[in-house]
Write a protein that holds these residues in place. Structure first.
Motif, PDB file in Angstrom:
ATOM      1  N   TYR A   1      -7.131  20.810  22.310  1.00  0.00           N
ATOM      2  CA  TYR A   1      -6.492  21.918  23.006  1.00  0.00           C
ATOM      3  C   TYR A   1      -5.639  21.389  24.150  1.00  0.00           C
ATOM      4  CZ  TYR A   1      -9.958  24.871  20.657  1.00  0.00           C
ATOM      5  OH  TYR A   1     -10.733  25.507  19.730  1.00  0.00           O
ATOM      6  N   CYS A   2      -4.442  21.918  24.237  1.00  0.00           N
ATOM      7  CA  CYS A   2      -3.582  21.632  25.378  1.00  0.00           C
ATOM      8  C   CYS A   2      -3.979  22.570  26.528  1.00  0.00           C
ATOM      9  CB  CYS A   2      -2.132  21.846  24.993  1.00  0.00           C
ATOM     10  SG  CYS A   2      -0.939  21.524  26.302  1.00  0.00           S
ATOM     11  N   LYS A   3      -3.967  22.036  27.716  1.00  0.00           N
ATOM     12  CA  LYS A   3      -4.349  22.811  28.900  1.00  0.00           C
ATOM     13  C   LYS A   3      -3.295  22.628  29.979  1.00  0.00           C
ATOM     14  CE  LYS A   3      -8.150  23.144  32.281  1.00  0.00           C
ATOM     15  NZ  LYS A   3      -7.865  22.283  33.428  1.00  0.00           N
ATOM     16  N   LEU A   4      -2.961  23.713  30.639  1.00  0.00           N
ATOM     17  CA  LEU A   4      -2.003  23.675  31.749  1.00  0.00           C
ATOM     18  C   LEU A   4      -2.604  24.382  32.942  1.00  0.00           C
ATOM     19  CD1 LEU A   4       1.804  24.311  31.577  1.00  0.00           C
ATOM     20  CD2 LEU A   4       0.419  25.483  33.294  1.00  0.00           C
ATOM     21  N   ASP A   5      -2.534  23.740  34.092  1.00  0.00           N
ATOM     22  CA  ASP A   5      -2.939  24.339  35.365  1.00  0.00           C
ATOM     23  C   ASP A   5      -1.704  24.539  36.222  1.00  0.00           C
ATOM     24  OD1 ASP A   5      -5.721  22.205  35.154  1.00  0.00           O
ATOM     25  OD2 ASP A   5      -5.785  24.386  34.990  1.00  0.00           O
ATOM     26  N   ASP A   6      -1.564  25.719  36.812  1.00  0.00           N
ATOM     27  CA  ASP A   6      -0.400  25.935  37.663  1.00  0.00           C
ATOM     28  C   ASP A   6      -0.785  25.898  39.142  1.00  0.00           C
ATOM     29  OD1 ASP A   6      -0.009  29.565  37.180  1.00  0.00           O
ATOM     30  OD2 ASP A   6      -1.392  28.418  38.424  1.00  0.00           O
ATOM     31  N   LEU A   7       0.205  26.073  39.969  1.00  0.00           N
ATOM     32  CA  LEU A   7       0.006  25.923  41.414  1.00  0.00           C
ATOM     33  C   LEU A   7      -0.824  27.059  42.013  1.00  0.00           C
ATOM     34  CD1 LEU A   7       3.586  24.693  42.393  1.00  0.00           C
ATOM     35  CD2 LEU A   7       1.505  23.319  42.183  1.00  0.00           C
ATOM     36  N   TRP A   8      -0.995  28.125  41.258  1.00  0.00           N
ATOM     37  CA  TRP A   8      -1.816  29.241  41.739  1.00  0.00           C
ATOM     38  C   TRP A   8      -3.190  29.246  41.096  1.00  0.00           C
ATOM     39  CZ3 TRP A   8       3.452  29.633  40.867  1.00  0.00           C
ATOM     40  CH2 TRP A   8       4.207  29.917  42.009  1.00  0.00           C
ATOM     41  N   TYR A   9      -3.608  28.075  40.623  1.00  0.00           N
ATOM     42  CA  TYR A   9      -4.947  27.869  40.091  1.00  0.00           C
ATOM     43  C   TYR A   9      -5.220  28.686  38.832  1.00  0.00           C
ATOM     44  CZ  TYR A   9      -5.416  25.790  44.690  1.00  0.00           C
ATOM     45  OH  TYR A   9      -5.205  25.036  45.806  1.00  0.00           O
ATOM     46  N   ARG A  10      -4.161  29.005  38.115  1.00  0.00           N
ATOM     47  CA  ARG A  10      -4.335  29.655  36.826  1.00  0.00           C
ATOM     48  C   ARG A  10      -4.333  28.591  35.721  1.00  0.00           C
ATOM     49  NH1 ARG A  10       0.189  34.206  37.954  1.00  0.00           N
ATOM     50  NH2 ARG A  10       1.355  32.248  38.246  1.00  0.00           N
ATOM     51  N   THR A  11      -5.115  28.856  34.699  1.00  0.00           N
ATOM     52  CA  THR A  11      -5.261  27.905  33.588  1.00  0.00           C
ATOM     53  C   THR A  11      -4.822  28.572  32.296  1.00  0.00           C
ATOM     54  OG1 THR A  11      -7.073  26.727  34.644  1.00  0.00           O
ATOM     55  CG2 THR A  11      -6.891  26.523  32.260  1.00  0.00           C
ATOM     56  N   TYR A  12      -4.063  27.818  31.519  1.00  0.00           N
ATOM     57  CA  TYR A  12      -3.592  28.300  30.232  1.00  0.00           C
ATOM     58  C   TYR A  12      -4.021  27.304  29.155  1.00  0.00           C
ATOM     59  CZ  TYR A  12      -0.555  31.128  33.200  1.00  0.00           C
ATOM     60  OH  TYR A  12      -0.074  31.984  34.151  1.00  0.00           O
ATOM     61  N   TRP A  13      -4.331  27.854  27.969  1.00  0.00           N
ATOM     62  CA  TRP A  13      -4.765  27.018  26.853  1.00  0.00           C
ATOM     63  C   TRP A  13      -3.859  27.238  25.643  1.00  0.00           C
ATOM     64  CZ3 TRP A  13      -8.608  23.468  27.349  1.00  0.00           C
ATOM     65  CH2 TRP A  13      -9.492  23.604  28.420  1.00  0.00           C
ATOM     66  N   GLY A  14      -3.658  26.187  24.886  1.00  0.00           N
ATOM     67  CA  GLY A  14      -2.996  26.315  23.609  1.00  0.00           C
ATOM     68  C   GLY A  14      -3.974  26.816  22.550  1.00  0.00           C
ATOM     69  N   GLN A  15      -3.454  26.991  21.354  1.00  0.00           N
ATOM     70  CA  GLN A  15      -4.265  27.556  20.282  1.00  0.00           C
ATOM     71  C   GLN A  15      -5.160  26.510  19.625  1.00  0.00           C
ATOM     72  OE1 GLN A  15      -1.141  26.696  19.984  1.00  0.00           O
ATOM     73  NE2 GLN A  15      -0.885  25.646  18.004  1.00  0.00           N
ATOM     74  N   GLY A  16      -4.904  25.252  19.879  1.00  0.00           N
ATOM     75  CA  GLY A  16      -5.725  24.181  19.324  1.00  0.00           C
ATOM     76  C   GLY A  16      -5.131  23.606  18.057  1.00  0.00           C
ATOM     77  N   THR A  17      -5.317  22.313  17.870  1.00  0.00           N
ATOM     78  CA  THR A  17      -4.863  21.647  16.662  1.00  0.00           C
ATOM     79  C   THR A  17      -5.975  20.720  16.173  1.00  0.00           C
ATOM     80  OG1 THR A  17      -3.082  20.317  15.670  1.00  0.00           O
ATOM     81  CG2 THR A  17      -3.706  19.754  17.925  1.00  0.00           C
ATOM     82  N   GLN A  18      -6.244  20.761  14.883  1.00  0.00           N
ATOM     83  CA  GLN A  18      -7.353  20.002  14.317  1.00  0.00           C
ATOM     84  C   GLN A  18      -6.967  18.547  14.104  1.00  0.00           C
ATOM     85  OE1 GLN A  18     -10.632  21.082  13.378  1.00  0.00           O
ATOM     86  NE2 GLN A  18     -10.936  18.859  13.136  1.00  0.00           N
ATOM     87  N   VAL A  19      -7.828  17.663  14.570  1.00  0.00           N
ATOM     88  CA  VAL A  19      -7.704  16.229  14.294  1.00  0.00           C
ATOM     89  C   VAL A  19      -8.960  15.796  13.539  1.00  0.00           C
ATOM     90  CG1 VAL A  19      -7.642  13.918  15.291  1.00  0.00           C
ATOM     91  CG2 VAL A  19      -6.249  15.745  16.273  1.00  0.00           C
ATOM     92  N   THR A  20      -8.765  15.242  12.358  1.00  0.00           N
ATOM     93  CA  THR A  20      -9.885  14.785  11.545  1.00  0.00           C
ATOM     94  C   THR A  20      -9.683  13.310  11.213  1.00  0.00           C
ATOM     95  OG1 THR A  20     -10.133  16.979  10.563  1.00  0.00           O
ATOM     96  CG2 THR A  20     -11.201  15.135   9.436  1.00  0.00           C
ATOM     97  N   VAL A  21     -10.687  12.507  11.549  1.00  0.00           N
ATOM     98  CA  VAL A  21     -10.626  11.071  11.298  1.00  0.00           C
ATOM     99  C   VAL A  21     -11.691  10.732  10.271  1.00  0.00           C
ATOM    100  CG1 VAL A  21     -10.675   8.765  12.309  1.00  0.00           C
ATOM    101  CG2 VAL A  21      -9.891  10.725  13.674  1.00  0.00           C
ATOM    102  N   SER A  22     -11.256  10.239   9.133  1.00  0.00           N
ATOM    103  CA  SER A  22     -12.193   9.903   8.072  1.00  0.00           C
ATOM    104  C   SER A  22     -12.632   8.444   8.187  1.00  0.00           C
ATOM    105  CB  SER A  22     -11.550  10.133   6.713  1.00  0.00           C
ATOM    106  OG  SER A  22     -10.427   9.293   6.545  1.00  0.00           O
TER     107      SER A  22
END
Length: 116
Positions: free
Chosen positions: A94-115
């Motif tokens: 998941y990508c995460k972003l914090d802004d200067l007003w202490y708000r947090t935003y998240w991406g939708q997520g991307t699957q990583v699979t290592v065999s």
């Protein structure tokens, strides 16, 4: 408001590499830091790497020396270069972003699979 769009996940063999991208749009002038977290089934979401607006980086011990986070400010995009991948790196990232007003935003997520 900020929107985050991730890309670059997939399936790779152990020892391989992947590069994740996260592009931010919207109210991007107030970005404080961006980063990546991951969550494997049955576990809590954990920090992988983060980068501040000034370029300072922070990594989880488990990925130091293998993963590199970078940022392209002109495109409001953060990257995670993942090398020497291990099966235990398998998770939703998941990508995460914090802004200067202490708000947090998240991406939708991307699957990583290592065999193995």
């Amino acid at each position: 408001q900020v929107q985050l769009v991730e890309s670059g996940g997939g399936l790779v063999q152990a020892g391989g590499s992947l590069r994740l991208s996260c592009a931010a749009s919207g109210n991007t002038f107030s970005i404080k830091s961006m980063g990546w977290h991951r969550q494997a089934p049955g576990t809590e979401r954990e920090l992988v790497a983060a980068i501040s607006s000034g370029g300072s980086t922070n990594y989880a011990d488990s990925v130091k020396g293998r993963f590199t986070i970078s940022r392209e400010n002109a495109k409001n995009t953060v990257y995670l270069q993942m090398n020497s991948l291990k099966p235990e790196d398998t998770a939703v990232y998941y990508c995460k972003l914090d802004d200067l007003w202490y708000r947090t935003y998240w991406g939708q997520g991307t699957q990583v699979t290592v065999s193995s």
